[in-house]
Motif scaffolding. Structure first.
Motif, PDB file in Angstrom:
ATOM      1  N   GLU A 160       0.843  -1.214   0.000  1.00 43.20           N
ATOM      2  CA  GLU A 160       0.000   0.000   0.000  1.00 43.20           C
ATOM      3  C   GLU A 160       0.870   1.253   0.000  1.00 43.20           C
ATOM      4  OE1 GLU A 160      -2.553  -0.351   3.367  1.00 43.20           O
ATOM      5  OE2 GLU A 160      -3.653  -2.026   2.508  1.00 43.20           O
ATOM      6  N   ASP A 161       2.016   1.233   0.751  1.00 49.42           N
ATOM      7  CA  ASP A 161       2.920   2.393   0.765  1.00 49.42           C
ATOM      8  C   ASP A 161       3.494   2.638  -0.626  1.00 49.42           C
ATOM      9  OD1 ASP A 161       2.507   2.824   3.423  1.00 49.42           O
ATOM     10  OD2 ASP A 161       4.305   1.747   4.102  1.00 49.42           O
ATOM     11  N   LYS A 162       3.814   1.583  -1.286  1.00 48.38           N
ATOM     12  CA  LYS A 162       4.397   1.738  -2.614  1.00 48.38           C
ATOM     13  C   LYS A 162       3.338   2.228  -3.609  1.00 48.38           C
ATOM     14  CE  LYS A 162       8.152  -1.477  -1.950  1.00 48.38           C
ATOM     15  NZ  LYS A 162       8.765  -2.717  -2.275  1.00 48.38           N
ATOM     16  N   ALA A 163       2.125   1.828  -3.427  1.00 52.65           N
ATOM     17  CA  ALA A 163       1.058   2.288  -4.308  1.00 52.65           C
ATOM     18  C   ALA A 163       0.833   3.777  -4.111  1.00 52.65           C
ATOM     19  CB  ALA A 163      -0.220   1.518  -4.031  1.00 52.65           C
ATOM     20  N   ASP A 164       0.942   4.251  -2.862  1.00 52.45           N
ATOM     21  CA  ASP A 164       0.797   5.696  -2.607  1.00 52.45           C
ATOM     22  C   ASP A 164       1.914   6.460  -3.306  1.00 52.45           C
ATOM     23  OD1 ASP A 164      -1.435   5.344  -1.082  1.00 52.45           O
ATOM     24  OD2 ASP A 164      -0.368   5.311   0.849  1.00 52.45           O
ATOM     25  N   ARG A 165       3.081   5.941  -3.294  1.00 52.50           N
ATOM     26  CA  ARG A 165       4.192   6.614  -3.980  1.00 52.50           C
ATOM     27  C   ARG A 165       3.942   6.656  -5.472  1.00 52.50           C
ATOM     28  NH1 ARG A 165       9.410   3.725  -1.436  1.00 52.50           N
ATOM     29  NH2 ARG A 165       9.009   4.248   0.736  1.00 52.50           N
ATOM     30  N   LYS A 166       3.402   5.594  -6.003  1.00 50.96           N
ATOM     31  CA  LYS A 166       3.134   5.534  -7.431  1.00 50.96           C
ATOM     32  C   LYS A 166       2.108   6.600  -7.816  1.00 50.96           C
ATOM     33  CE  LYS A 166       1.714   2.342 -11.020  1.00 50.96           C
ATOM     34  NZ  LYS A 166       1.117   1.069 -11.318  1.00 50.96           N
ATOM     35  N   LYS A 167       1.080   6.786  -7.015  1.00 53.03           N
ATOM     36  CA  LYS A 167       0.064   7.821  -7.274  1.00 53.03           C
ATOM     37  C   LYS A 167       0.684   9.193  -7.232  1.00 53.03           C
ATOM     38  CE  LYS A 167      -3.772   5.181  -5.435  1.00 53.03           C
ATOM     39  NZ  LYS A 167      -4.681   5.020  -4.326  1.00 53.03           N
ATOM     40  N   PHE A 169       3.748  10.007  -8.024  1.00 54.11           N
ATOM     41  CA  PHE A 169       4.508  10.261  -9.250  1.00 54.11           C
ATOM     42  C   PHE A 169       3.585  10.473 -10.445  1.00 54.11           C
ATOM     43  CE2 PHE A 169       7.998   8.137  -6.875  1.00 54.11           C
ATOM     44  CZ  PHE A 169       8.936   9.155  -7.004  1.00 54.11           C
ATOM     45  N   GLU A 170       2.469   9.777 -10.477  1.00 51.04           N
ATOM     46  CA  GLU A 170       1.553   9.896 -11.599  1.00 51.04           C
ATOM     47  C   GLU A 170       0.860  11.254 -11.599  1.00 51.04           C
ATOM     48  OE1 GLU A 170      -1.079   6.575 -11.375  1.00 51.04           O
ATOM     49  OE2 GLU A 170       0.441   5.162 -12.032  1.00 51.04           O
ATOM     50  N   SER A 171       0.520  11.751 -10.444  1.00 51.82           N
ATOM     51  CA  SER A 171      -0.166  13.014 -10.392  1.00 51.82           C
ATOM     52  C   SER A 171       0.759  14.203 -10.715  1.00 51.82           C
ATOM     53  CB  SER A 171      -0.814  13.209  -9.016  1.00 51.82           C
ATOM     54  OG  SER A 171       0.204  13.271  -8.016  1.00 51.82           O
TER      55      SER A 171
END
Length: 172
Positions: A160-167, A169-171
């Motif tokens: 979940e932490d890594k998914a937050d980081r991915k969001k 970068f995408e935003s």
């Protein structure tokens, strides 16, 4: 003398003493012959000088003797030079012979010897050298890395932490 009979020790001693007496007589005769030969040579080649009271005649005799001595010294020097030259040639020829023949090297034999035994043979028994190189090394303990216990936690949380980081970068 027949083979069965042996010479007695007294007979052997008597014969030895006779041989020694004969040899001593020969040595004495040889000495007298040498003295006689020397006197004959001197009488033939070196006549008695005529010593008169005249100083000029004595000076003339001395000059003649010095000239004879100088001549003999020159001959001696020339002969020594010839001998030295001949000796040098002989040495050169000996070296050439050695070069032509060559020096034969003996076949070397394989010897299985440990390094310790070799050093002991070279240095003698007084010097004890140990070739065990591993014994001289320091002991090093392996350190194990301990990972922090937080990282071992729940794997879902990490995802979940890594998914937050991915969001994030995408935003951007």
């Amino acid at each position: 003398m027949s083979e069965g009979k042996k010479m007695t020790s007294s007979r052997r001693h008597h014969l030895k003493s006779l041989i020694l007496q004969i040899a001593a007589k020969w040595l004495e005769q040889e000495k007298t012959d040498i003295v006689a030969a020397k006197e004959a040579y001197l009488a033939e080649n070196c006549p008695e000088p005529e010593l008169s009271s005249d100083t000029a005649a004595l000076m003339e005799i001395c000059k003649k003797l010095h000239q004879a001595i100088d001549k003999i010294d020159e001959e001696r020097y020339d002969i020594e030079a010839k001998v030295q030259k001949a000796d040098k040639e002989i040495e050169d020829l000996k070296l050439k012979v050695v070069d032509l023949v060559g020096v034969k090297k003996p076949a070397l034999k394989k010897v299985r010897m440990s390094a310790d035994a070799m050093l002991k043979a070279l240095l003698g028994s007084k010097h004890t050298v140990n070739m065990d190189l591993r014994a001289n090394l320091k002991q090093v303990k392996k350190e194990t890395k301990e990972e922090p216990t937080e990282a071992i936690g729940d794997w879902r949380k990490n995802i979940e932490d890594k998914a937050d980081r991915k969001k994030m970068f995408e935003s951007a």
